[in-house]
Motif scaffolding. Structure first.
Motif, PDB file in Angstrom:
ATOM      1  N   ALA A 197       3.243  -6.822   5.342  1.00  0.00           N
ATOM      2  CA  ALA A 197       3.242  -5.567   4.580  1.00  0.00           C
ATOM      3  C   ALA A 197       4.000  -4.485   5.330  1.00  0.00           C
ATOM      4  O   ALA A 197       4.782  -3.732   4.737  1.00  0.00           O
ATOM      5  CB  ALA A 197       1.806  -5.120   4.323  1.00  0.00           C
ATOM      6  N   LEU A 243       7.276  -2.467   4.149  1.00  0.00           N
ATOM      7  CA  LEU A 243       7.189  -1.015   4.008  1.00  0.00           C
ATOM      8  C   LEU A 243       8.256  -0.274   4.811  1.00  0.00           C
ATOM      9  O   LEU A 243       8.677   0.819   4.416  1.00  0.00           O
ATOM     10  CB  LEU A 243       5.801  -0.526   4.440  1.00  0.00           C
ATOM     11  N   THR A 266      10.219   2.752   3.181  1.00  0.00           N
ATOM     12  CA  THR A 266       9.954   4.092   3.689  1.00  0.00           C
ATOM     13  C   THR A 266      11.229   4.759   4.169  1.00  0.00           C
ATOM     14  O   THR A 266      11.473   5.938   3.908  1.00  0.00           O
ATOM     15  CB  THR A 266       8.945   4.019   4.855  1.00  0.00           C
ATOM     16  N   THR A 317       0.499   4.856   3.425  1.00  0.00           N
ATOM     17  CA  THR A 317       0.434   3.399   3.370  1.00  0.00           C
ATOM     18  C   THR A 317       1.147   2.780   4.569  1.00  0.00           C
ATOM     19  O   THR A 317       0.649   1.820   5.168  1.00  0.00           O
ATOM     20  CB  THR A 317       1.067   2.884   2.060  1.00  0.00           C
ATOM     21  N   PHE A 318       2.302   3.331   4.935  1.00  0.00           N
ATOM     22  CA  PHE A 318       3.064   2.807   6.076  1.00  0.00           C
ATOM     23  C   PHE A 318       2.250   2.890   7.362  1.00  0.00           C
ATOM     24  O   PHE A 318       2.117   1.893   8.094  1.00  0.00           O
ATOM     25  CB  PHE A 318       4.381   3.569   6.242  1.00  0.00           C
ATOM     26  N   PHE A 339      -0.831   0.465   7.642  1.00  0.00           N
ATOM     27  CA  PHE A 339      -0.537  -0.911   8.023  1.00  0.00           C
ATOM     28  C   PHE A 339       0.069  -1.008   9.416  1.00  0.00           C
ATOM     29  O   PHE A 339      -0.034  -2.055  10.065  1.00  0.00           O
ATOM     30  CB  PHE A 339       0.355  -1.562   6.969  1.00  0.00           C
ATOM     31  N   THR A 388       2.970  -8.444  -0.733  1.00  0.00           N
ATOM     32  CA  THR A 388       3.571  -7.618  -1.791  1.00  0.00           C
ATOM     33  C   THR A 388       2.569  -7.215  -2.870  1.00  0.00           C
ATOM     34  O   THR A 388       2.290  -6.023  -3.064  1.00  0.00           O
ATOM     35  CB  THR A 388       4.747  -8.362  -2.449  1.00  0.00           C
ATOM     36  N   THR A 392      -1.268  -6.189  -1.681  1.00  0.00           N
ATOM     37  CA  THR A 392      -1.284  -5.361  -0.472  1.00  0.00           C
ATOM     38  C   THR A 392      -0.433  -4.112  -0.654  1.00  0.00           C
ATOM     39  O   THR A 392      -0.960  -3.049  -0.971  1.00  0.00           O
ATOM     40  CB  THR A 392      -0.801  -6.185   0.744  1.00  0.00           C
ATOM     41  N   VAL A 393       0.898  -4.218  -0.473  1.00  0.00           N
ATOM     42  CA  VAL A 393       1.757  -3.033  -0.559  1.00  0.00           C
ATOM     43  C   VAL A 393       1.666  -2.386  -1.933  1.00  0.00           C
ATOM     44  O   VAL A 393       1.412  -1.179  -2.060  1.00  0.00           O
ATOM     45  CB  VAL A 393       3.219  -3.409  -0.232  1.00  0.00           C
ATOM     46  N   TYR A 419      -2.007  -0.987  -2.608  1.00  0.00           N
ATOM     47  CA  TYR A 419      -2.376   0.204  -1.836  1.00  0.00           C
ATOM     48  C   TYR A 419      -1.524   1.409  -2.205  1.00  0.00           C
ATOM     49  O   TYR A 419      -2.000   2.552  -2.186  1.00  0.00           O
ATOM     50  CB  TYR A 419      -2.290  -0.087  -0.332  1.00  0.00           C
ATOM     51  N   LEU A 420      -0.258   1.197  -2.550  1.00  0.00           N
ATOM     52  CA  LEU A 420       0.575   2.310  -3.001  1.00  0.00           C
ATOM     53  C   LEU A 420       0.039   2.879  -4.313  1.00  0.00           C
ATOM     54  O   LEU A 420      -0.082   4.094  -4.478  1.00  0.00           O
ATOM     55  CB  LEU A 420       2.029   1.852  -3.176  1.00  0.00           C
TER      56      LEU A 420
END
Length: 300
Positions: A41, A45, A49, A182-183, A186, A219, A222-223, A226-227
């Motif tokens: 993740a 990210l 980002t 989020t970045f 993780f 993906t 997770t990413v 959470y986003l």
């Protein structure tokens, strides 16, 4: 509609069994799968980002680091450790039930930390949600569950850890956007797990399919999840978001039925209806005098 982001995030989390079952068959342990999840993740990210706001997005104030320790270490890492430990010490169904005590934890913590009101509607939705999750848990084990006090307390810790993301995420949103939060969530989780769980040692001879499941885990549940959840927190109270997120067990059960050919019993179906009902309860907005006067003026 902000609530839709929360629900979509919950549905994305509900797909996690597709990836975890496959990775387990590859020989990974539960905590190695968690480490794969956060490491991949973070890798996904980083370019996202950087592209969105370039280097400015990586800048945070040192005094705000506790927010990301909260979302990354106290929430993701602590929650996963408690959850998997509870599964080992208790039945899976009881562990899931204890995990979904999180809305109650969020409502209480939000009241004291975020100063959010605990309305009668919200309190009733919490009761309906917990009832639905309890019915699903009981039916999943045929009414028989193993029991010990340490497992029970650790299981409650999973619910607390799950709830802490909403609390720390809401505090971080006052200063940063969802991508930054989020970045760093993780990043903290990766730094906390990678030194202890060396999953890459088992990757010799892996095929493209093997790697796709690992990327998929990072993906979808997770990413993306959470986003969506963090974006939803911008407009939705933490306690309400936590209740809406209990759509996850509904999605998980549907995945089990459709993909893994699992049976569903009447109590599970009733439990799903209870959870859906709690979402409906939260979606009802009371008409205020101001709203009524605006409607009258439009009609005139």
């Amino acid at each position: 509609m902000p609530s839709a982001f929360i629900i979509l995030a919950a549905l994305s989390w509900g797909f996690i069994s597709i990836f975890t079952k496959k990775l387990t068959s590859y020989g990974f342990t539960e905590m190695e799968i968690v480490t794969i999840r956060v490491v991949y993740a973070l890798i996904l990210l980083f370019p996202l980002t950087f592209i969105q706001k370039k280097q400015a997005m990586f800048k945070i104030k040192l005094k705000h680091l506790p927010f990301f320790v909260g979302t990354g270490l106290l929430s993701i890492v602590f929650f996963n450790w408690c959850y998997f430990t509870a599964i080992n010490q208790l039945s899976v169904s009881l562990a899931v039930m204890l995990l979904y005590t999180s809305p109650a934890f969020v409502a209480i913590l939000s009241y004291f930390i975020l100063k959010e009101k605990l309305s009668l509607k919200k309190f009733f939705a919490i009761i309906v949600t917990i009832t639905g999750c309890t019915l699903i848990a009981i039916s999943s084990s045929g009414g028989a569950t193993s029991w010990n006090w340490s497992g029970f307390i650790i299981g409650l810790g999973a619910g607390l850890g799950y709830a802490l993301y909403s609390i720390f995420g809401k505090l971080a949103l006052k200063h940063y956007d969802s991508m930054t939060i989020t970045f760093y969530t993780f990043l903290v989780a990766t730094v906390s797990l990678a030194p202890f769980f060396h999953f890459w040692r088992k990757m010799s001879g892996f095929t493209i399919e093997n790697h796709l499941y690992m990327i998929g885990l990072a993906t979808v549940p997770t990413v993306l999840a959470y986003l969506l959840y963090t974006i939803g927190l911008n407009k939705v109270e933490s306690s309400t978001a936590a209740i809406l997120a209990t759509m996850e067990p509904v999605a998980a059960i549907l995945v089990g039925i459709i993909l893994f050919k699992e049976d569903i019993v009447i109590l599970q179906f009733i439990g799903i209806l209870f959870i859906l009902s709690s979402v409906f309860i939260l979606s009802i907005k009371r008409k205020t005098k101001g709203d009524l006067s605006k409607r009258i003026s439009k009609e005139c």
